[in-house]
Design a protein around this motif. Structure first.
Motif, PDB file in Angstrom:
ATOM      1  N   PRO A 160     -38.146 -43.136 -26.146  1.00 41.88           N
ATOM      2  CA  PRO A 160     -37.173 -42.660 -25.152  1.00 41.88           C
ATOM      3  C   PRO A 160     -36.788 -43.771 -24.179  1.00 41.88           C
ATOM      4  O   PRO A 160     -37.642 -44.571 -23.775  1.00 41.88           O
ATOM      5  N   PRO A 161     -35.504 -43.879 -23.788  1.00 45.25           N
ATOM      6  CA  PRO A 161     -35.080 -44.927 -22.845  1.00 45.25           C
ATOM      7  C   PRO A 161     -35.809 -44.798 -21.507  1.00 45.25           C
ATOM      8  O   PRO A 161     -36.052 -43.692 -21.031  1.00 45.25           O
ATOM      9  N   TYR A 183     -24.802 -53.878 -20.667  1.00 46.61           N
ATOM     10  CA  TYR A 183     -23.809 -52.935 -21.197  1.00 46.61           C
ATOM     11  C   TYR A 183     -23.286 -51.960 -20.137  1.00 46.61           C
ATOM     12  O   TYR A 183     -22.288 -51.284 -20.367  1.00 46.61           O
ATOM     13  N   LEU A 184     -23.955 -51.848 -19.019  1.00 48.06           N
ATOM     14  CA  LEU A 184     -23.582 -50.861 -17.996  1.00 48.06           C
ATOM     15  C   LEU A 184     -23.344 -51.528 -16.649  1.00 48.06           C
ATOM     16  O   LEU A 184     -23.921 -52.581 -16.361  1.00 48.06           O
ATOM     17  N   PHE A 205     -32.767 -47.854 -13.638  1.00 51.22           N
ATOM     18  CA  PHE A 205     -32.835 -48.421 -14.992  1.00 51.22           C
ATOM     19  C   PHE A 205     -34.002 -49.395 -15.064  1.00 51.22           C
ATOM     20  O   PHE A 205     -34.036 -50.382 -14.335  1.00 51.22           O
ATOM     21  N   LYS A 206     -34.953 -49.109 -15.982  1.00 53.82           N
ATOM     22  CA  LYS A 206     -36.101 -50.001 -16.158  1.00 53.82           C
ATOM     23  C   LYS A 206     -36.019 -50.735 -17.500  1.00 53.82           C
ATOM     24  O   LYS A 206     -36.989 -51.315 -17.949  1.00 53.82           O
ATOM     25  N   GLN A 207     -34.847 -50.632 -18.153  1.00 54.22           N
ATOM     26  CA  GLN A 207     -34.594 -51.396 -19.389  1.00 54.22           C
ATOM     27  C   GLN A 207     -33.092 -51.639 -19.492  1.00 54.22           C
ATOM     28  O   GLN A 207     -32.301 -50.979 -18.821  1.00 54.22           O
ATOM     29  N   ASP A 208     -32.717 -52.602 -20.346  1.00 52.83           N
ATOM     30  CA  ASP A 208     -31.300 -52.916 -20.553  1.00 52.83           C
ATOM     31  C   ASP A 208     -30.718 -51.857 -21.487  1.00 52.83           C
ATOM     32  O   ASP A 208     -30.718 -52.020 -22.708  1.00 52.83           O
ATOM     33  N   ALA A 209     -30.227 -50.749 -20.929  1.00 52.53           N
ATOM     34  CA  ALA A 209     -29.794 -49.597 -21.723  1.00 52.53           C
ATOM     35  C   ALA A 209     -28.312 -49.668 -22.065  1.00 52.53           C
ATOM     36  O   ALA A 209     -27.522 -50.296 -21.363  1.00 52.53           O
ATOM     37  N   THR A 210     -27.943 -48.980 -23.159  1.00 52.79           N
ATOM     38  CA  THR A 210     -26.542 -48.841 -23.543  1.00 52.79           C
ATOM     39  C   THR A 210     -26.006 -47.506 -23.006  1.00 52.79           C
ATOM     40  O   THR A 210     -26.769 -46.682 -22.500  1.00 52.79           O
ATOM     41  N   VAL A 211     -24.693 -47.288 -23.160  1.00 50.26           N
ATOM     42  CA  VAL A 211     -24.077 -46.029 -22.731  1.00 50.26           C
ATOM     43  C   VAL A 211     -24.683 -44.858 -23.505  1.00 50.26           C
ATOM     44  O   VAL A 211     -24.981 -43.805 -22.938  1.00 50.26           O
ATOM     45  N   ASP A 212     -24.888 -45.054 -24.820  1.00 48.16           N
ATOM     46  CA  ASP A 212     -25.445 -43.985 -25.657  1.00 48.16           C
ATOM     47  C   ASP A 212     -26.835 -43.568 -25.174  1.00 48.16           C
ATOM     48  O   ASP A 212     -27.152 -42.376 -25.116  1.00 48.16           O
ATOM     49  N   GLU A 213     -27.661 -44.558 -24.825  1.00 49.04           N
ATOM     50  CA  GLU A 213     -29.020 -44.244 -24.338  1.00 49.04           C
ATOM     51  C   GLU A 213     -28.965 -43.525 -22.995  1.00 49.04           C
ATOM     52  O   GLU A 213     -29.743 -42.597 -22.750  1.00 49.04           O
ATOM     53  N   PHE A 214     -28.033 -43.917 -22.148  1.00 52.47           N
ATOM     54  CA  PHE A 214     -27.873 -43.267 -20.840  1.00 52.47           C
ATOM     55  C   PHE A 214     -27.445 -41.803 -21.021  1.00 52.47           C
ATOM     56  O   PHE A 214     -27.984 -40.900 -20.385  1.00 52.47           O
ATOM     57  N   VAL A 215     -26.496 -41.572 -21.941  1.00 51.10           N
ATOM     58  CA  VAL A 215     -26.038 -40.201 -22.231  1.00 51.10           C
ATOM     59  C   VAL A 215     -27.191 -39.368 -22.808  1.00 51.10           C
ATOM     60  O   VAL A 215     -27.354 -38.194 -22.460  1.00 51.10           O
ATOM     61  N   ASP A 216     -28.016 -39.987 -23.666  1.00 47.76           N
ATOM     62  CA  ASP A 216     -29.179 -39.280 -24.243  1.00 47.76           C
ATOM     63  C   ASP A 216     -30.116 -38.779 -23.156  1.00 47.76           C
ATOM     64  O   ASP A 216     -30.626 -37.655 -23.226  1.00 47.76           O
ATOM     65  N   VAL A 217     -30.353 -39.626 -22.137  1.00 47.56           N
ATOM     66  CA  VAL A 217     -31.257 -39.236 -21.039  1.00 47.56           C
ATOM     67  C   VAL A 217     -30.650 -38.081 -20.241  1.00 47.56           C
ATOM     68  O   VAL A 217     -31.354 -37.142 -19.851  1.00 47.56           O
TER      69      VAL A 217
END
Length: 351
Positions: A160-161, A183-184, A205-217
Protein backbone atom coordinates in the motif's frame (compact mmCIF):
# COMPACT_ATOMS: atom_id res chain seq x y z
CA UNK A 1 7.10 15.72 -21.73
CA UNK A 2 3.79 16.83 -20.15
CA UNK A 3 3.34 20.31 -18.70
CA UNK A 4 1.80 20.99 -15.27
CA UNK A 5 -1.65 21.90 -16.61
CA UNK A 6 -1.84 18.65 -18.59
CA UNK A 7 -0.72 16.62 -15.54
CA UNK A 8 -3.38 18.32 -13.41
CA UNK A 9 -6.06 17.54 -16.00
CA UNK A 10 -4.92 13.89 -16.26
CA UNK A 11 -5.06 13.59 -12.45
CA UNK A 12 -8.63 14.95 -12.44
CA UNK A 13 -9.71 12.52 -15.19
CA UNK A 14 -8.18 9.55 -13.34
CA UNK A 15 -10.06 10.52 -10.16
CA UNK A 16 -13.36 10.81 -12.10
CA UNK A 17 -12.71 7.44 -13.78
CA UNK A 18 -12.04 5.73 -10.43
CA UNK A 19 -15.24 7.24 -8.95
CA UNK A 20 -17.38 6.14 -11.92
CA UNK A 21 -15.92 2.63 -11.84
CA UNK A 22 -16.68 2.34 -8.10
CA UNK A 23 -20.29 3.51 -8.66
CA UNK A 24 -20.70 1.02 -11.52
CA UNK A 25 -19.45 -1.88 -9.38
CA UNK A 26 -21.65 -0.83 -6.42
CA UNK A 27 -24.74 -0.74 -8.66
CA UNK A 28 -24.02 -4.20 -10.10
CA UNK A 29 -23.55 -5.65 -6.61
CA UNK A 30 -26.82 -4.20 -5.30
CA UNK A 31 -28.70 -5.46 -8.40
CA UNK A 32 -32.27 -4.45 -9.20
CA UNK A 33 -35.73 -5.46 -8.04
CA UNK A 34 -34.57 -7.15 -4.83
CA UNK A 35 -32.73 -9.86 -6.75
CA UNK A 36 -29.54 -9.27 -4.79
CA UNK A 37 -27.35 -8.83 -7.89
CA UNK A 38 -25.19 -11.60 -9.36
CA UNK A 39 -24.94 -14.75 -7.20
CA UNK A 40 -21.36 -15.29 -6.04
CA UNK A 41 -19.34 -18.45 -5.35
CA UNK A 42 -20.17 -19.38 -1.75
CA UNK A 43 -16.97 -21.06 -0.51
CA UNK A 44 -16.24 -21.16 3.23
CA UNK A 45 -12.74 -20.05 4.21
CA UNK A 46 -10.75 -22.88 5.80
CA UNK A 47 -7.10 -23.46 6.68
CA UNK A 48 -4.27 -20.99 7.27
CA UNK A 49 -4.24 -19.30 3.84
CA UNK A 50 -6.44 -19.02 0.76
CA UNK A 51 -4.94 -19.35 -2.73
CA UNK A 52 -6.95 -18.62 -5.90
CA UNK A 53 -6.20 -19.99 -9.39
CA UNK A 54 -6.92 -17.28 -11.98
CA UNK A 55 -6.38 -17.62 -15.72
CA UNK A 56 -7.86 -17.99 -19.17
CA UNK A 57 -9.91 -21.12 -19.97
CA UNK A 58 -7.95 -24.33 -20.69
CA UNK A 59 -4.57 -23.26 -19.27
CA UNK A 60 -4.42 -26.19 -16.78
CA UNK A 61 -5.97 -24.80 -13.58
CA UNK A 62 -8.09 -27.91 -12.91
CA UNK A 63 -5.19 -30.27 -13.77
CA UNK A 64 -2.98 -28.43 -11.26
CA UNK A 65 -5.64 -28.65 -8.52
CA UNK A 66 -6.07 -32.40 -9.15
CA UNK A 67 -2.30 -33.01 -8.91
CA UNK A 68 -1.73 -30.91 -5.76
CA UNK A 69 -4.86 -31.94 -3.82
CA UNK A 70 -7.06 -35.03 -3.57
CA UNK A 71 -9.99 -33.07 -5.03
CA UNK A 72 -11.52 -33.89 -8.41
CA UNK A 73 -12.04 -30.95 -10.76
CA UNK A 74 -13.26 -31.92 -14.23
CA UNK A 75 -10.65 -31.74 -16.98
CA UNK A 76 -11.49 -31.76 -20.71
CA UNK A 77 -10.14 -30.59 -24.07
CA UNK A 78 -12.83 -27.89 -24.47
CA UNK A 79 -12.93 -24.44 -22.84
CA UNK A 80 -15.00 -23.48 -19.74
CA UNK A 81 -14.94 -27.02 -18.28
CA UNK A 82 -15.02 -25.55 -14.75
CA UNK A 83 -18.22 -23.55 -14.25
CA UNK A 84 -18.06 -22.96 -10.49
CA UNK A 85 -15.42 -22.61 -7.76
CA UNK A 86 -13.86 -25.99 -6.81
CA UNK A 87 -11.99 -25.95 -3.43
CA UNK A 88 -9.19 -28.28 -2.32
CA UNK A 89 -6.69 -28.39 0.57
CA UNK A 90 -2.91 -28.95 0.54
CA UNK A 91 -0.94 -29.78 3.71
CA UNK A 92 2.52 -28.18 3.46
CA UNK A 93 5.06 -27.61 6.25
CA UNK A 94 2.30 -28.13 8.81
CA UNK A 95 0.01 -25.51 7.25
CA UNK A 96 -3.39 -26.13 5.65
CA UNK A 97 -3.54 -24.21 2.37
CA UNK A 98 -6.97 -23.83 0.74
CA UNK A 99 -6.75 -23.92 -3.06
CA UNK A 100 -9.62 -22.51 -5.17
CA UNK A 101 -9.94 -23.56 -8.82
CA UNK A 102 -11.91 -20.66 -10.34
CA UNK A 103 -13.65 -20.65 -13.76
CA UNK A 104 -11.62 -19.21 -16.62
CA UNK A 105 -11.92 -15.46 -17.17
CA UNK A 106 -11.95 -13.63 -20.49
CA UNK A 107 -11.11 -10.12 -21.65
CA UNK A 108 -13.76 -7.74 -20.30
CA UNK A 109 -14.28 -9.81 -17.11
CA UNK A 110 -14.21 -6.72 -14.88
CA UNK A 111 -17.11 -5.31 -16.91
CA UNK A 112 -19.23 -8.43 -16.35
CA UNK A 113 -18.35 -10.65 -19.35
CA UNK A 114 -18.66 -14.39 -18.64
CA UNK A 115 -18.60 -14.92 -14.87
CA UNK A 116 -15.64 -12.59 -14.59
CA UNK A 117 -16.90 -10.39 -11.75
CA UNK A 118 -17.65 -13.38 -9.52
CA UNK A 119 -14.20 -14.87 -10.22
CA UNK A 120 -12.45 -11.56 -9.46
CA UNK A 121 -14.60 -11.03 -6.33
CA UNK A 122 -13.35 -14.38 -4.95
CA UNK A 123 -9.76 -13.48 -5.98
CA UNK A 124 -10.05 -10.33 -3.79
CA UNK A 125 -10.49 -12.55 -0.71
CA UNK A 126 -7.34 -14.64 -1.38
CA UNK A 127 -4.01 -14.32 0.44
CA UNK A 128 -2.20 -15.29 -2.76
CA UNK A 129 -3.20 -15.38 -6.44
CA UNK A 130 -1.74 -17.98 -8.80
CA UNK A 131 -1.97 -16.52 -12.30
CA UNK A 132 -1.93 -19.67 -14.45
CA UNK A 133 -0.52 -18.83 -17.89
CA UNK A 134 -0.05 -20.86 -21.05
CA UNK A 135 3.71 -20.83 -21.62
CA UNK A 136 3.18 -20.46 -25.41
CA UNK A 137 1.58 -17.00 -24.98
CA UNK A 138 2.46 -15.88 -21.45
CA UNK A 139 3.00 -12.12 -21.86
CA UNK A 140 -0.22 -11.50 -23.83
CA UNK A 141 -2.39 -13.33 -21.27
CA UNK A 142 -0.47 -11.82 -18.35
CA UNK A 143 -1.12 -8.22 -19.45
CA UNK A 144 -4.84 -8.85 -20.14
CA UNK A 145 -5.50 -10.57 -16.77
CA UNK A 146 -3.49 -7.95 -14.84
CA UNK A 147 -5.62 -5.23 -16.45
CA UNK A 148 -8.83 -7.07 -15.49
CA UNK A 149 -7.74 -7.59 -11.86
CA UNK A 150 -6.47 -4.03 -11.45
CA UNK A 151 -9.75 -2.71 -12.86
CA UNK A 152 -11.49 -4.44 -9.94
CA UNK A 153 -9.20 -2.94 -7.30
CA UNK A 154 -6.60 -5.73 -6.90
CA UNK A 155 -2.98 -4.57 -6.71
CA UNK A 156 -0.49 -7.42 -7.16
CA UNK A 157 3.01 -7.69 -5.69
CA UNK A 158 2.95 -4.09 -4.43
CA UNK A 159 2.57 -2.69 -0.93
CA UNK A 160 0.00 0.00 0.00
CA UNK A 161 1.27 3.55 -0.79
CA UNK A 162 2.80 5.32 2.21
CA UNK A 163 0.41 8.30 2.13
CA UNK A 164 -1.62 9.50 5.11
CA UNK A 165 -4.86 11.45 4.60
CA UNK A 166 -6.62 13.04 7.57
CA UNK A 167 -9.87 14.98 7.10
CA UNK A 168 -10.69 17.96 9.33
CA UNK A 169 -13.59 20.38 9.74
CA UNK A 170 -11.89 23.51 8.43
CA UNK A 171 -8.53 24.91 7.35
CA UNK A 172 -8.29 23.88 3.69
CA UNK A 173 -5.56 21.68 2.22
CA UNK A 174 -2.35 21.21 4.18
CA UNK A 175 0.17 19.17 2.18
CA UNK A 176 3.51 17.94 3.53
CA UNK A 177 6.15 15.60 2.08
CA UNK A 178 9.18 13.74 3.41
CA UNK A 179 10.47 12.98 -0.12
CA UNK A 180 10.70 14.88 -3.41
CA UNK A 181 7.57 14.30 -5.54
CA UNK A 182 8.19 13.64 -9.26
CA UNK A 183 4.58 13.06 -10.40
CA UNK A 184 2.46 15.23 -8.08
CA UNK A 185 2.29 18.84 -6.94
CA UNK A 186 -0.15 20.84 -4.80
CA UNK A 187 -2.37 21.75 -7.79
CA UNK A 188 -2.82 18.11 -8.89
CA UNK A 189 -3.46 16.97 -5.29
CA UNK A 190 -5.98 19.80 -4.80
CA UNK A 191 -7.83 18.97 -8.06
CA UNK A 192 -8.09 15.27 -7.17
CA UNK A 193 -9.34 16.03 -3.63
CA UNK A 194 -11.92 18.52 -4.99
CA UNK A 195 -13.33 15.77 -7.21
CA UNK A 196 -13.96 13.75 -4.03
CA UNK A 197 -15.31 16.88 -2.25
CA UNK A 198 -12.51 16.70 0.31
CA UNK A 199 -11.68 20.37 0.89
CA UNK A 200 -10.17 20.45 4.40
CA UNK A 201 -7.52 17.73 4.51
CA UNK A 202 -4.04 17.07 5.92
CA UNK A 203 -2.05 15.02 3.38
CA UNK A 204 1.43 13.63 4.08
CA UNK A 205 3.44 11.90 1.33
CA UNK A 206 6.14 9.55 2.65
CA UNK A 207 7.00 8.16 -0.81
CA UNK A 208 7.26 9.43 -4.39
CA UNK A 209 3.66 8.51 -5.33
CA UNK A 210 1.84 8.68 -8.66
CA UNK A 211 -1.70 10.00 -9.26
CA UNK A 212 -3.00 6.41 -9.46
CA UNK A 213 -1.51 5.55 -6.05
CA UNK A 214 -2.96 8.73 -4.53
CA UNK A 215 -6.43 7.89 -5.92
CA UNK A 216 -6.08 4.32 -4.53
CA UNK A 217 -5.48 5.71 -1.03
CA UNK A 218 -8.51 8.05 -1.27
CA UNK A 219 -10.75 5.22 -2.53
CA UNK A 220 -9.59 3.02 0.36
CA UNK A 221 -11.04 -0.22 -1.08
CA UNK A 222 -7.96 -1.61 -2.84
CA UNK A 223 -6.67 -5.10 -2.03
CA UNK A 224 -2.88 -5.62 -2.00
CA UNK A 225 -1.99 -9.26 -2.53
CA UNK A 226 0.97 -11.41 -3.58
CA UNK A 227 0.86 -13.07 -6.99
CA UNK A 228 2.85 -15.88 -8.67
CA UNK A 229 2.89 -16.21 -12.47
CA UNK A 230 2.65 -19.98 -12.98
CA UNK A 231 3.95 -20.85 -16.47
CA UNK A 232 2.18 -24.13 -17.30
CA UNK A 233 2.85 -26.58 -20.18
CA UNK A 234 6.66 -26.15 -20.17
CA UNK A 235 6.82 -29.64 -21.77
CA UNK A 236 5.92 -27.89 -25.06
CA UNK A 237 8.93 -25.50 -25.22
CA UNK A 238 12.74 -25.70 -25.43
CA UNK A 239 15.27 -24.97 -22.66
CA UNK A 240 16.30 -21.74 -24.46
CA UNK A 241 12.70 -20.49 -24.49
CA UNK A 242 12.36 -21.41 -20.80
CA UNK A 243 15.44 -19.30 -19.98
CA UNK A 244 13.79 -16.26 -21.63
CA UNK A 245 10.48 -16.82 -19.76
CA UNK A 246 12.37 -17.13 -16.45
CA UNK A 247 13.26 -13.43 -16.70
CA UNK A 248 9.67 -12.52 -15.73
CA UNK A 249 9.68 -11.68 -11.99
CA UNK A 250 7.61 -13.82 -9.56
CA UNK A 251 7.34 -16.66 -12.10
CA UNK A 252 7.34 -20.44 -11.53
CA UNK A 253 7.53 -22.78 -14.57
CA UNK A 254 5.62 -26.10 -14.24
CA UNK A 255 3.97 -28.86 -16.23
CA UNK A 256 0.78 -29.96 -14.44
CA UNK A 257 0.26 -32.85 -16.91
CA UNK A 258 3.75 -34.35 -16.36
CA UNK A 259 3.99 -33.19 -12.69
CA UNK A 260 7.18 -31.21 -13.33
CA UNK A 261 8.36 -28.75 -10.65
CA UNK A 262 5.23 -29.02 -8.46
CA UNK A 263 7.48 -29.15 -5.35
CA UNK A 264 9.15 -25.95 -6.57
CA UNK A 265 5.71 -24.35 -6.92
CA UNK A 266 4.79 -25.25 -3.32
CA UNK A 267 8.11 -23.75 -2.12
CA UNK A 268 7.36 -20.60 -4.13
CA UNK A 269 3.82 -20.41 -2.64
CA UNK A 270 5.24 -20.75 0.90
CA UNK A 271 7.80 -17.96 0.27
CA UNK A 272 5.16 -15.57 -1.13
CA UNK A 273 2.66 -16.25 1.69
CA UNK A 274 5.38 -15.21 4.19
CA UNK A 275 4.04 -17.40 7.02
CA UNK A 276 5.88 -18.60 10.14
CA UNK A 277 5.51 -21.84 12.14
CA UNK A 278 5.49 -21.62 15.94
CA UNK A 279 5.65 -24.84 17.97
CA UNK A 280 3.91 -25.20 21.35
CA UNK A 281 5.61 -26.79 24.37
CA UNK A 282 3.52 -27.92 27.36
CA UNK A 283 5.40 -27.76 30.70
CA UNK A 284 7.57 -30.82 31.31
CA UNK A 285 6.92 -32.27 27.82
CA UNK A 286 8.67 -32.22 24.46
CA UNK A 287 7.47 -29.67 21.82
CA UNK A 288 4.64 -30.63 19.45
CA UNK A 289 6.33 -30.59 16.03
CA UNK A 290 3.37 -32.16 14.19
CA UNK A 291 0.83 -29.32 14.59
CA UNK A 292 2.57 -25.92 14.43
CA UNK A 293 0.64 -22.68 14.94
CA UNK A 294 0.72 -20.83 11.60
CA UNK A 295 0.91 -17.02 11.79
CA UNK A 296 1.76 -14.10 9.44
CA UNK A 297 5.39 -12.92 9.48
CA UNK A 298 6.79 -11.14 12.56
CA UNK A 299 4.03 -12.21 15.00
CA UNK A 300 4.09 -11.20 18.67
CA UNK A 301 3.46 -13.47 21.67
CA UNK A 302 0.07 -11.70 22.04
CA UNK A 303 -0.95 -12.70 18.47
CA UNK A 304 0.23 -16.25 19.18
CA UNK A 305 -1.97 -16.39 22.33
CA UNK A 306 -4.99 -14.98 20.45
CA UNK A 307 -4.60 -17.68 17.77
CA UNK A 308 -4.70 -20.40 20.45
CA UNK A 309 -7.61 -18.89 22.44
CA UNK A 310 -9.03 -15.36 22.57
CA UNK A 311 -9.13 -15.32 26.42
CA UNK A 312 -5.60 -16.68 26.94
CA UNK A 313 -3.99 -13.22 26.97
CA UNK A 314 -6.10 -12.24 30.02
CA UNK A 315 -4.37 -14.88 32.18
CA UNK A 316 -0.93 -14.46 30.49
CA UNK A 317 2.01 -13.95 32.90
CA UNK A 318 5.09 -14.53 30.71
CA UNK A 319 6.43 -16.97 28.10
CA UNK A 320 9.56 -19.08 27.67
CA UNK A 321 10.92 -19.07 24.11
CA UNK A 322 13.50 -21.29 22.38
CA UNK A 323 14.71 -20.36 18.90
CA UNK A 324 16.30 -17.70 16.70
CA UNK A 325 14.28 -14.77 18.13
CA UNK A 326 15.99 -14.95 21.57
CA UNK A 327 19.60 -14.44 22.70
CA UNK A 328 19.73 -17.57 24.88
CA UNK A 329 17.57 -20.72 25.15
CA UNK A 330 15.18 -20.56 26.87
CA UNK A 331 14.51 -16.86 27.41
CA UNK A 332 11.71 -15.31 29.48
CA UNK A 333 9.72 -12.81 27.36
CA UNK A 334 6.61 -10.61 27.54
CA UNK A 335 3.59 -10.37 25.26
CA UNK A 336 5.27 -7.85 22.86
CA UNK A 337 8.19 -10.15 21.97
CA UNK A 338 8.41 -10.76 18.17
CA UNK A 339 8.71 -14.43 17.17
CA UNK A 340 10.53 -15.99 14.21
CA UNK A 341 9.94 -19.09 12.10
CA UNK A 342 10.17 -22.40 14.02
CA UNK A 343 10.41 -20.84 17.48
CA UNK A 344 9.19 -22.95 20.41
CA UNK A 345 6.92 -21.25 22.95
CA UNK A 346 5.78 -22.23 26.45
CA UNK A 347 3.08 -19.99 27.97
CA UNK A 348 3.03 -19.41 31.76
CA UNK A 349 -0.35 -18.29 33.15
CA UNK A 350 -1.19 -16.22 36.22
CA UNK A 351 -2.28 -18.28 39.23
Amino acid sequence: QKNKATMGHIGLLKAKLAKLRRELLTESKSGGGGGGGIPGFDVARTGDARIGYVGFPSVGKSSLLNKLTNTFSEVAEYEFTTLTCVPGVVRYKGAKLQMLDLPGIIEGAKDGKGRGRQVIAVARTCNLILLILDVLKPVTHKLIIERELEGYGIRMNTSPPNISIKTKERGGLNMSTTVKLSYLDSDIVSNVLKEYRMLSVDVCFKQDATVDEFVDVIEGNRVYTACIYVMNKIDQITIEELDIINRIPHNCPISAKDEWNLDGLLDCIWDHLDLVRIYTKPKGQIPDYNEPVILPSNPTIEQFCNKLHRNMIKTFKHAWVWGSSVKHNPQKVGKDHVLRDEDIVQIVKKL
